[in-house]
Design a protein around this motif. Structure first.
Motif, PDB file in Angstrom:
ATOM      1  N   SER A 393     -66.641  97.893 -67.106  1.00  0.00           N
ATOM      2  CA  SER A 393     -66.623  97.360 -65.745  1.00  0.00           C
ATOM      3  C   SER A 393     -65.638  96.216 -65.620  1.00  0.00           C
ATOM      4  CB  SER A 393     -68.027  96.864 -65.345  1.00  0.00           C
ATOM      5  OG  SER A 393     -68.984  97.893 -65.448  1.00  0.00           O
ATOM      6  N   VAL A 394     -65.095  96.040 -64.406  1.00  0.00           N
ATOM      7  CA  VAL A 394     -64.184  94.945 -64.129  1.00  0.00           C
ATOM      8  C   VAL A 394     -64.363  94.535 -62.676  1.00  0.00           C
ATOM      9  CG1 VAL A 394     -62.248  96.444 -63.443  1.00  0.00           C
ATOM     10  CG2 VAL A 394     -61.788  94.155 -64.363  1.00  0.00           C
ATOM     11  N   THR A 395     -64.226  93.247 -62.397  1.00  0.00           N
ATOM     12  CA  THR A 395     -64.298  92.764 -61.017  1.00  0.00           C
ATOM     13  C   THR A 395     -62.894  92.586 -60.466  1.00  0.00           C
ATOM     14  OG1 THR A 395     -64.284  90.411 -61.600  1.00  0.00           O
ATOM     15  CG2 THR A 395     -66.428  91.538 -61.560  1.00  0.00           C
ATOM     16  N   TRP A 396     -62.767  92.650 -59.153  1.00  0.00           N
ATOM     17  CA  TRP A 396     -61.429  92.462 -58.558  1.00  0.00           C
ATOM     18  C   TRP A 396     -60.865  91.066 -58.828  1.00  0.00           C
ATOM     19  CZ3 TRP A 396     -60.531  96.978 -58.926  1.00  0.00           C
ATOM     20  CH2 TRP A 396     -60.975  98.028 -58.141  1.00  0.00           C
ATOM     21  N   PRO A 397     -61.658  89.998 -58.808  1.00  0.00           N
ATOM     22  CA  PRO A 397     -61.078  88.698 -59.186  1.00  0.00           C
ATOM     23  C   PRO A 397     -60.510  88.695 -60.607  1.00  0.00           C
ATOM     24  CG  PRO A 397     -63.086  88.351 -57.964  1.00  0.00           C
ATOM     25  CD  PRO A 397     -63.013  89.827 -58.234  1.00  0.00           C
ATOM     26  N   GLN A 398     -61.140  89.441 -61.540  1.00  0.00           N
ATOM     27  CA  GLN A 398     -60.562  89.552 -62.887  1.00  0.00           C
ATOM     28  C   GLN A 398     -59.219  90.279 -62.841  1.00  0.00           C
ATOM     29  OE1 GLN A 398     -64.148  91.424 -64.589  1.00  0.00           O
ATOM     30  NE2 GLN A 398     -64.089  89.873 -66.207  1.00  0.00           N
ATOM     31  N   VAL A 399     -59.113  91.243 -61.932  1.00  0.00           N
ATOM     32  CA  VAL A 399     -57.859  91.980 -61.790  1.00  0.00           C
ATOM     33  C   VAL A 399     -56.787  91.104 -61.146  1.00  0.00           C
ATOM     34  CG1 VAL A 399     -56.770  93.964 -60.645  1.00  0.00           C
ATOM     35  CG2 VAL A 399     -59.007  94.212 -61.741  1.00  0.00           C
ATOM     36  N   SER A 421     -65.944  95.117 -54.621  1.00  0.00           N
ATOM     37  CA  SER A 421     -65.737  93.931 -55.445  1.00  0.00           C
ATOM     38  C   SER A 421     -65.311  94.214 -56.869  1.00  0.00           C
ATOM     39  CB  SER A 421     -67.026  93.111 -55.488  1.00  0.00           C
ATOM     40  OG  SER A 421     -68.096  93.900 -55.996  1.00  0.00           O
ATOM     41  N   GLY A 422     -65.178  95.505 -57.264  1.00  0.00           N
ATOM     42  CA  GLY A 422     -64.776  95.817 -58.623  1.00  0.00           C
ATOM     43  C   GLY A 422     -64.916  97.298 -58.893  1.00  0.00           C
ATOM     44  N   TYR A 423     -64.859  97.650 -60.169  1.00  0.00           N
ATOM     45  CA  TYR A 423     -64.863  99.062 -60.546  1.00  0.00           C
ATOM     46  C   TYR A 423     -65.582  99.219 -61.879  1.00  0.00           C
ATOM     47  CZ  TYR A 423     -63.113 103.837 -61.179  1.00  0.00           C
ATOM     48  OH  TYR A 423     -63.022 105.194 -61.335  1.00  0.00           O
ATOM     49  N   SER A 424     -66.249 100.357 -62.040  1.00  0.00           N
ATOM     50  CA  SER A 424     -66.994 100.631 -63.271  1.00  0.00           C
ATOM     51  C   SER A 424     -66.912 102.111 -63.589  1.00  0.00           C
ATOM     52  CB  SER A 424     -68.450 100.200 -63.101  1.00  0.00           C
ATOM     53  OG  SER A 424     -69.192 100.411 -64.289  1.00  0.00           O
ATOM     54  N   ALA A 425     -66.871 102.450 -64.868  1.00  0.00           N
ATOM     55  CA  ALA A 425     -66.844 103.849 -65.294  1.00  0.00           C
ATOM     56  C   ALA A 425     -67.553 103.986 -66.630  1.00  0.00           C
ATOM     57  CB  ALA A 425     -65.404 104.341 -65.421  1.00  0.00           C
ATOM     58  N   THR A 426     -68.336 105.049 -66.772  1.00  0.00           N
ATOM     59  CA  THR A 426     -68.947 105.369 -68.056  1.00  0.00           C
ATOM     60  C   THR A 426     -68.039 106.363 -68.770  1.00  0.00           C
ATOM     61  OG1 THR A 426     -71.176 104.985 -67.227  1.00  0.00           O
ATOM     62  CG2 THR A 426     -70.959 106.322 -69.216  1.00  0.00           C
ATOM     63  N   LEU A 427     -67.521 105.959 -69.920  1.00  0.00           N
ATOM     64  CA  LEU A 427     -66.470 106.703 -70.606  1.00  0.00           C
ATOM     65  C   LEU A 427     -66.962 107.262 -71.936  1.00  0.00           C
ATOM     66  CD1 LEU A 427     -63.530 104.181 -70.033  1.00  0.00           C
ATOM     67  CD2 LEU A 427     -64.139 106.155 -68.630  1.00  0.00           C
TER      68      LEU A 427
END
Length: 568
Positions: A393-399, A421-427
């Motif tokens: 997972s990552v938040t847009w402020p981190q990006v 507010s961000g993005y997440s993926a199970t990989l």
């Protein structure tokens, strides 16, 4: 012509940017974007010959890879002929070509590659062959001899015939010798030269080869190998167009002699590049790239890594803006791998001229980011493990931004809608997710160049495609410049985008400062024509209310024509 813009990405360090600007890249005009093509080492290994190289060139075209930008056909080591004392040499002390492998000669091979619309690459290592010194061959065009320029007390690293003496760089014949070798390569039609065995003790050799290639008058992409010390990163950047950041990606674990044959690599070899890519990131820029080694994709699972791992392999290379030099057998491409290699969205990520930063590294989870000139954020999420799914997972402020964004999956091309507010993926283990996040919030502030305060320049309208009533064309003098007033609703990091055109093939250095901060100077490449407007963008820090962005030409050439700037 007068021009003013190189400010481009410049303003990056004009204020509180997260990274210091890297040292200026090589100015030889080559590799403005990372090189793409094929290299003989991974698959052909120690047995290159004329027929094999021609077959790979044919396949590069027939597969459609050449049309996507994979244009280099690079002959690596083991084209030479050796005896017990090392490399056989010609009358001027240069390596002799093995005529049994290349009966038509190197020029004929290069001509064939060129006839396919491709470019030809060659290989060398530092020093002078022992046989040249034993025979005391002449240095072409001089009265000097090999014994005059050789330091027989020390040898260079060489992976084939060994027996390469170091050179005496206090002797004028040394540069003449290297020049003669470079001239021979240029006469053959060499477009790319890899010099192998480079380390901290060979800086003088690299400098001499850089001078030699330039004096040929032929454009030659200059690549350094391998596992170069990062302590000398600014030196490699000044002298070359790419530099290998680690040892070989090949595993040498195949069933053939010297570990040749499939598999060509392992996931450990590939995933071991993540840390070095993060460490070297700051040194990449147009004209000079961090080379993560050959791309081991093309022949399916027999490459030694599965499909998920191969996609992660290409994603990391693309995000790092590494050269994409294929190491596979192009005559036996699988449909799955060809689809990976010809994915236009992945190629665009590699060719955007930006090396990504790693922003998350936690166990098997990694996230990398880059921001493209048009303002899009490219984000890569990885599960680098070998077992077990993992949610990354990552938040847009981190990006690097706030507010919602429209998300596109760059591997599939599918639109994934708005993410607040961000993005997440199970990989899966070894899997990646590569997305484009296009911010949809915030306001845009735009200032036309013709409305700014101009020093030693003029507003003109003789080139099509500008916005507003014209553009600024600055005088060809040091110190010509422009100052933009910019209002910001609040303090913080914003994206400054500069729209410019540079109709020359020469990059234009400019200094940029924000609110009187320390100026930063960088070079910015041409856009082919003066009507070829493009955007360059950087993150800067502004204060709430009034701000000033100032651009100043640092050479007598001035900078590119400037249309406008904008902040979001």
């Amino acid at each position: 012509m007068r021009r003013i813009l190189a400010a481009l990405a410049l303003v990056a360090a004009a204020l509180t940017v997260t990274q210091q600007p890297a040292a200026r890249a090589s100015d030889n005009g080559q590799s403005i974007r990372p090189a793409m093509g094929w290299s003989s080492w991974s698959f052909v290994r120690r047995w290159p010959d004329e027929a094999k190289l021609r077959a790979q060139a044919d396949a590069l075209v027939s597969s459609g890879l050449a049309a996507k930008g994979y244009v280099y056909v690079n002959l690596d080591d083991f084209f030479q002929k050796c005896d017990a004392n090392g490399f056989l040499v010609d009358e001027y002390g240069r390596w002799a070509i093995d005529a049994a492998k290349f009966p038509s000669g190197i020029k004929a091979l290069a001509d064939y590659v060129h006839s396919k619309g491709l470019k030809f690459g060659f290989y060398v290592t530092p020093g002078i062959a022992k046989n040249a010194v034993t025979r005391n061959t002449r240095v072409e065009g001089t009265a000097y001899r090999a014994a005059d320029i050789a330091d027989t007390s020390a040898t260079h690293k060489n992976y084939n015939c060994r027996n390469m003496y170091r050179l005496r760089f206090d002797h004028p014949g040394t540069q003449a010798f290297i020049n003669s070798w470079a001239d021979q390569m240029a006469s053959w039609g060499v477009d790319h030269l890899k010099i192998d065995g480079v380390d901290a003790t060979t800086v003088a050799d690299v400098e001499a080869w850089d001078r030699a290639l330039r004096q040929t008058g032929r454009p030659i992409n200059f690549a350094l190998s391998n596992n170069l010390p990062i302590s000398h990163a600014t030196t490699w950047k000044r002298l070359a167009n790419s530099w290998r950041t680690q040892g070989d990606v090949e595993c040498y674990c195949g069933p053939g002699p010297n570990g040749s044959g499939f598999p060509l690599t392992t996931w450990a070899k590939v995933s071991g590049r993540f840390n070095s890519a993060a460490s070297w990131q700051q040194y990449a820029a147009p004209g000079g790239w961090n080379d993560l080694d050959s791309l081991q994709i093309g022949n399916g699972d027999q490459m030694g890594i599965n499909a998920d791992q191969r996609r992660s392999h290409l994603t990391l290379w693309a995000m790092a803006a590494s050269p994409l030099l294929l190491g596979s057998d192009l005559t036996a491409l699988t449909a799955t791998d060809l689809a990976m290699l010809t994915n236009d969205r992945l190629i665009a990520v590699n060719q955007d001229g930006v090396a990504a930063q790693r922003i998350i590294s936690s166990g098997v989870n990694q996230v990398w980011r880059k921001r493209q000139a048009g303002g899009d954020h490219i984000v890569a999420l990885f599960n680098t493990g070998t077992s077990g799914n993992s949610t990354v997972s990552v938040t847009w402020p981190q990006v690097g931004f706030t507010g919602p964004a429209e998300v596109t999956n760059l591997w599939s091309g599918a639109a994934e809608g708005s993410a607040a507010s961000g993005y997440s993926a199970t990989l899966r283990p070894g899997e990646t997710r590569l997305i484009r996040a296009r911010p949809t919030g915030g306001t845009l502030t735009r200032v036309e160049a013709e409305s700014a305060a101009i020093t030693q320049g003029a507003v003109e309208s003789n080139h099509a495609g500008y916005s507003g009533t014209g553009f600024v064309n600055f005088d060809n003098v040091v110190g010509s410049g422009i100052e933009f007033p910019v209002d910001a609703a609040s303090a913080g990091n914003v994206r400054l985008t500069l729209r410019y055109a540079n109709g020359t093939s020469v990059a234009r250095p400019m200094s940029v400062s924000v609110n009187g901060g320390p100026p930063v100077v960088r070079d910015f490449p041409g856009t082919t024509t003066w009507d070829g407007w493009t955007n360059a963008a950087v993150d800067v820090s502004v204060t709430a209310g009034a701000n000033s962005v100032k651009l100043v030409a640092t050479t007598a050439d001035g900078g590119p024509n400037l249309d406008r700037i904008s902040l979001r």
